[in-house]
Design a protein around this motif. Structure first.
Motif, short mmCIF file in Angstrom:
data_model
loop_
_atom_site.label_atom_id
_atom_site.label_comp_id
_atom_site.label_asym_id
_atom_site.label_seq_id
_atom_site.Cartn_x
_atom_site.Cartn_y
_atom_site.Cartn_z
N VAL B 116 -45.63 -14.85 -19.92
CA VAL B 116 -47.01 -14.91 -19.44
C VAL B 116 -47.24 -13.78 -18.44
O VAL B 116 -48.24 -13.05 -18.51
CB VAL B 116 -47.31 -16.27 -18.77
CG1 VAL B 116 -48.66 -16.26 -18.10
CG2 VAL B 116 -47.23 -17.39 -19.79
N GLY B 117 -46.28 -13.62 -17.53
CA GLY B 117 -46.40 -12.54 -16.54
C GLY B 117 -46.51 -11.19 -17.22
O GLY B 117 -47.39 -10.38 -16.89
N THR B 118 -45.63 -10.93 -18.19
CA THR B 118 -45.64 -9.64 -18.88
C THR B 118 -46.97 -9.41 -19.61
O THR B 118 -47.54 -8.32 -19.57
CB THR B 118 -44.47 -9.57 -19.88
OG1 THR B 118 -43.30 -10.03 -19.22
CG2 THR B 118 -44.28 -8.15 -20.39
N ILE B 119 -47.43 -10.48 -20.29
CA ILE B 119 -48.70 -10.37 -21.02
C ILE B 119 -49.81 -9.89 -20.08
O ILE B 119 -50.53 -8.95 -20.36
CB ILE B 119 -49.11 -11.72 -21.64
CG1 ILE B 119 -48.17 -12.10 -22.80
CG2 ILE B 119 -50.55 -11.69 -22.12
CD1 ILE B 119 -48.42 -13.49 -23.36
N TRP B 120 -49.90 -10.55 -18.90
CA TRP B 120 -50.99 -10.21 -17.98
C TRP B 120 -50.74 -8.89 -17.27
O TRP B 120 -51.70 -8.19 -16.92
CB TRP B 120 -51.21 -11.35 -16.98
CG TRP B 120 -52.02 -12.44 -17.63
CD1 TRP B 120 -51.56 -13.39 -18.46
CD2 TRP B 120 -53.44 -12.59 -17.55
NE1 TRP B 120 -52.60 -14.16 -18.91
CE2 TRP B 120 -53.76 -13.70 -18.36
CE3 TRP B 120 -54.45 -11.92 -16.87
CZ2 TRP B 120 -55.07 -14.14 -18.51
CZ3 TRP B 120 -55.75 -12.38 -17.02
CH2 TRP B 120 -56.05 -13.48 -17.83
N GLN B 121 -49.48 -8.56 -17.10
CA GLN B 121 -49.16 -7.28 -16.47
C GLN B 121 -49.68 -6.15 -17.34
O GLN B 121 -50.30 -5.20 -16.87
CB GLN B 121 -47.64 -7.20 -16.29
CG GLN B 121 -47.18 -6.22 -15.24
CD GLN B 121 -46.67 -4.93 -15.85
OE1 GLN B 121 -46.39 -4.89 -17.05
NE2 GLN B 121 -46.62 -3.88 -15.05
N VAL B 122 -49.46 -6.31 -18.67
CA VAL B 122 -49.94 -5.29 -19.61
C VAL B 122 -51.45 -5.38 -19.77
O VAL B 122 -52.17 -4.37 -19.74
CB VAL B 122 -49.24 -5.45 -20.98
CG1 VAL B 122 -49.80 -4.47 -21.99
CG2 VAL B 122 -47.74 -5.27 -20.82
N PHE B 123 -51.95 -6.62 -19.91
CA PHE B 123 -53.36 -6.89 -20.12
C PHE B 123 -54.23 -6.24 -19.03
O PHE B 123 -55.31 -5.71 -19.29
CB PHE B 123 -53.55 -8.41 -20.12
CG PHE B 123 -54.91 -8.89 -20.55
CD1 PHE B 123 -55.56 -8.35 -21.66
CD2 PHE B 123 -55.56 -9.91 -19.85
CE1 PHE B 123 -56.80 -8.82 -22.07
CE2 PHE B 123 -56.80 -10.37 -20.25
CZ PHE B 123 -57.42 -9.82 -21.35
#
Lengths: 355, 288
Positions: B116-123
């Motif tokens: 989830v963190g990675t998704i939003w970090q990229v998002f």
């Protein structure tokens, strides 16, 4: 209070009903008179709750019309129809006190608080819960909760009818009796139009002046308890009302005699010609056991305390008879049919007899 | 009945005692050990009393992390609870929509925290992320790496996205347990939509909502992975919540003593809050 006309109402839960079998309610055409106490009696799935919900407006009928005092209410909402309904399981607002529960329908309609107070106090007296007014509703017993459900209907003095949907299902047997007599009292005192759905014949017969027997989506007979018992219009009514139900056996008719296998039975009159299979119906209460008549083989005797039910075979068919608690079976039992209790059915519907 | 005493019984509970000892008691005791001693290396320890505790409790840094964490928890509760109720109320009660909605709702819950963190970090990245790029292209000055407000918005959005479903599912379970007769009776009583919510739906959701608040509060009070992956606690210390701060002290600075003392304080706070919630919940139960 209102007179309720149910005009050729049909209802189906399917979007595009074609056949008769698609209808939960095939066709009902009936008038509930102002101030009458009616019971809708029938087995599960016969359409009695559907009819009730159509009257209250929770369901919109597929066909037909509903009139309250001659005014068309078919398209009015539940609230606009101004009826009260008591459900199978008690519905209470359990965060509110008993008082607030009863005040709820009035407050929703914007009734001034002074009138609310007066009406709620009156209603609390009527349903015997005055001392519980300030208590939270969730702590009450099932029968008290059901009284509150009823009270929320009674509190509106102008309700057109009070509808009951098997209201005593979850109530203890001894409280059932108490509540039922309180309902009757309320009806006598205030003359509400009451429609009471049940599958319990005792409940229906003790509560109602007119019992509407429903079967398979239609009304099969409307009558007083005595009429339903003595002259069932349809063999279903014979089976369903009475315990045990009516004995029904196929016969051949010749004038004033009916032939059952090798036995000949005298009839009180000559039945009018009817189409379809002819049957003779007689309630166990009218079957006399003795030393004369048609020979039967007794298979068992059930002692119900007040009377005995004799199960036997007559010409190879099951038949029941009711005898007194003190009567004993003769050694070689025979039965006679009391002519007063004989009904003749053609294609399951009763036919009149000419003397 | 007379109880039979047999000391062999102790032998039977030994496995579970060992398990609990190794998984919880012994690690906790080592933390207690660290929190009252100091070391200058070489495994030589000096008794230090309550000094580390005093230091932590008097440090501005600890209280700032605490305040940030409380603000974070309060914010996500204030968003997720009403939003969850609103979505649950509008979910279909029957038909093909039910499984579709349930699966859609369950999806975010099935994704591991660091993903989830990675998704939003990229998002959120302004060079390649859908959200960040779009916002910059539209002329918004959005950059969660430099701007504390943007970092907060991103972390909160991420938590709302991740966990609102939990509240929805809990509320939905409460709602579908309400028999139809209640709604029919309400219609007959002339109740408004608001009255139906206030007197029928909300009381029935009462219990599940309490559980939802408890779970979401506990989780957000201990949040670590997602903000750590997205912002690493920054910019500056602006998204450094308690557990991020704890890890910074323990592993970043290798101050084992203060970190251990902070762990114990943190643990006691959680224990206290759990007790409060438990008491409230059992009281609500007893009232019924």
């Amino acid at each position: 209070m209102a007179r309720i006309d149910v005009n050729h109402v049909r209802h189906s839960y399917l979007p595009n009903p074609q056949k008769d079998a698609d209808f939960a309610l095939r066709e009902v055409h009936h008038v509930f008179e102002d101030g009458g106490a009616y019971a809708l009696l029938g087995p599960s799935g016969c359409g009695k709750t559907t009819l009730l919900n159509i009257i209250s407006g929770l369901l919109h009928p597929s066909h037909g019309q509903l009139l309250f005092n001659g005014k068309d209410v078919t398209n009015l909402s539940t609230q606009e129809r101004n009826i009260a309904q008591v459900f199978q399981f008690p519905v209470i607002y359990d965060t509110m006190t008993v008082y607030d529960n009863l005040a709820f329908p009035l407050r929703n309609r914007g009734v001034p608080e002074a009138d609310v107070d007066r009406k709620v106090r009156e209603t609390l007296e009527m349903i015997d819960l005055a001392s519980w007014a300030k208590k939270k509703a969730r702590g009450l017993t099932a029968d008290q909760k059901q009284k509150i459900s009823l009270g929320r209907g009674l509190v509106r003095s102008d309700v057109n009818a009070i509808l009951f949907d098997e209201p005593l299902t979850v109530i203890d047997p001894h409280m059932k009796w108490v509540l039922r007599s309180q309902l009757k009292q309320l009806h006598r005192r205030f003359g509400y139009t009451m429609v009471y759905v049940t599958h319990d014949q005792t409940e229906a017969l003790t509560f109602a002046e007119q019992v509407v027997v429903m079967y398979d989506g239609g009304i099969v007979q409307i009558g007083t308890p005595a009429e339903l018992f003595e002259r069932p219009r349809h063999t279903f009514v014979g089976y369903f009302i009475g315990s045990p139900g009516m004995n029904v056996m196929p016969v051949a008719i010749d004038g004033k005699t009916a032939t059952l296998g090798s036995q000949r039975i005298e009839l009180p009159g000559a039945p009018k010609a009817g189409s379809g299979a002819v049957e003779l119906g007689i309630r166990p209460e009218y079957v006399r056991l003795g030393r004369e008549g048609m020979a039967v083989q007794v298979s068992k005797v059930e002692d119900l305390g007040r009377h005995k039910v004799v199960r036997a075979k007559l010409e190879g068919r099951d038949i029941s008879a009711v005898i007194g608690e003190d009567e004993t079976l003769p050694a070689d039992p025979k039965v006679r049919f009391d002519p007063a209790g004989i009904n003749i059915y053609a294609d399951s519907w009763r036919v009149e007899m000419e003397a | 009945m007379e109880k039979t005493w047999n000391n062999k019984a102790w032998f039977m509970v030994l496995p579970v005692l060992l398990l609990v000892a190794f998984s919880a008691v012994i690690p906790l005791m080592t933390v207690v050990n660290y929190s009252v001693q100091d070391t200058f290396g070489n495994n030589v320890f000096f008794w230090n009393g309550s000094d580390w505790y005093t230091e932590i409790l008097e440090s501005e840094r600890f209280w700032l992390s605490m305040v940030r964490n409380l603000i974070f928890s309060a914010t996500i509760l204030a968003i997720e609870i009403p939003l969850g109720i609103f979505i649950a109320l509008n979910m279909p009660k029957k038909g093909w929509g039910v499984p579709v909605c349930l699966v859609l709702m369950a999806l975010p819950l099935l994704i591991p925290w660091n993903v989830v963190g990675t998704i939003w970090q990229v998002f959120g990245r302004i060079d390649i992320g859908l959200l960040g790029y779009t916002l910059s292209a539209l002329g918004f000055d959005y950059n969660y790496v430099n701007d504390p407000t943007d970092a907060w918005v991103t972390v909160i959005l991420m938590d709302v996205w991740h966990w609102t479903s939990l509240v929805v599912l809990l509320c939905y379970a409460g709602l579908v347990s309400i028999p139809d007769a209640f709604y029919q009776a309400a219609k007959i009583d002339g109740a408004s939509r608001w009255a139906v919510f206030r007197y029928i739906q909300l009381p029935k959701m009462n219990r599940v909502l309490l559980i939802a608040v408890l779970l979401r509060f506990m989780d957000s009070f201990m949040i670590y992975t997602e903000p750590f992956v997205v912002t690493g606690g920054g910019p500056g210390n602006s998204t450094t919540f308690l557990s991020i701060d704890l890890v910074k002290i323990a592993i970043g600075q290798f101050d084992l003593g203060p970190a251990a003392a902070m762990s114990i304080i943190y643990f006691l706070i959680i224990l206290l809050l759990s007790w409060v919630f438990y008491t409230v919940m059992t009281n609500v139960d007893a009232e019924r």
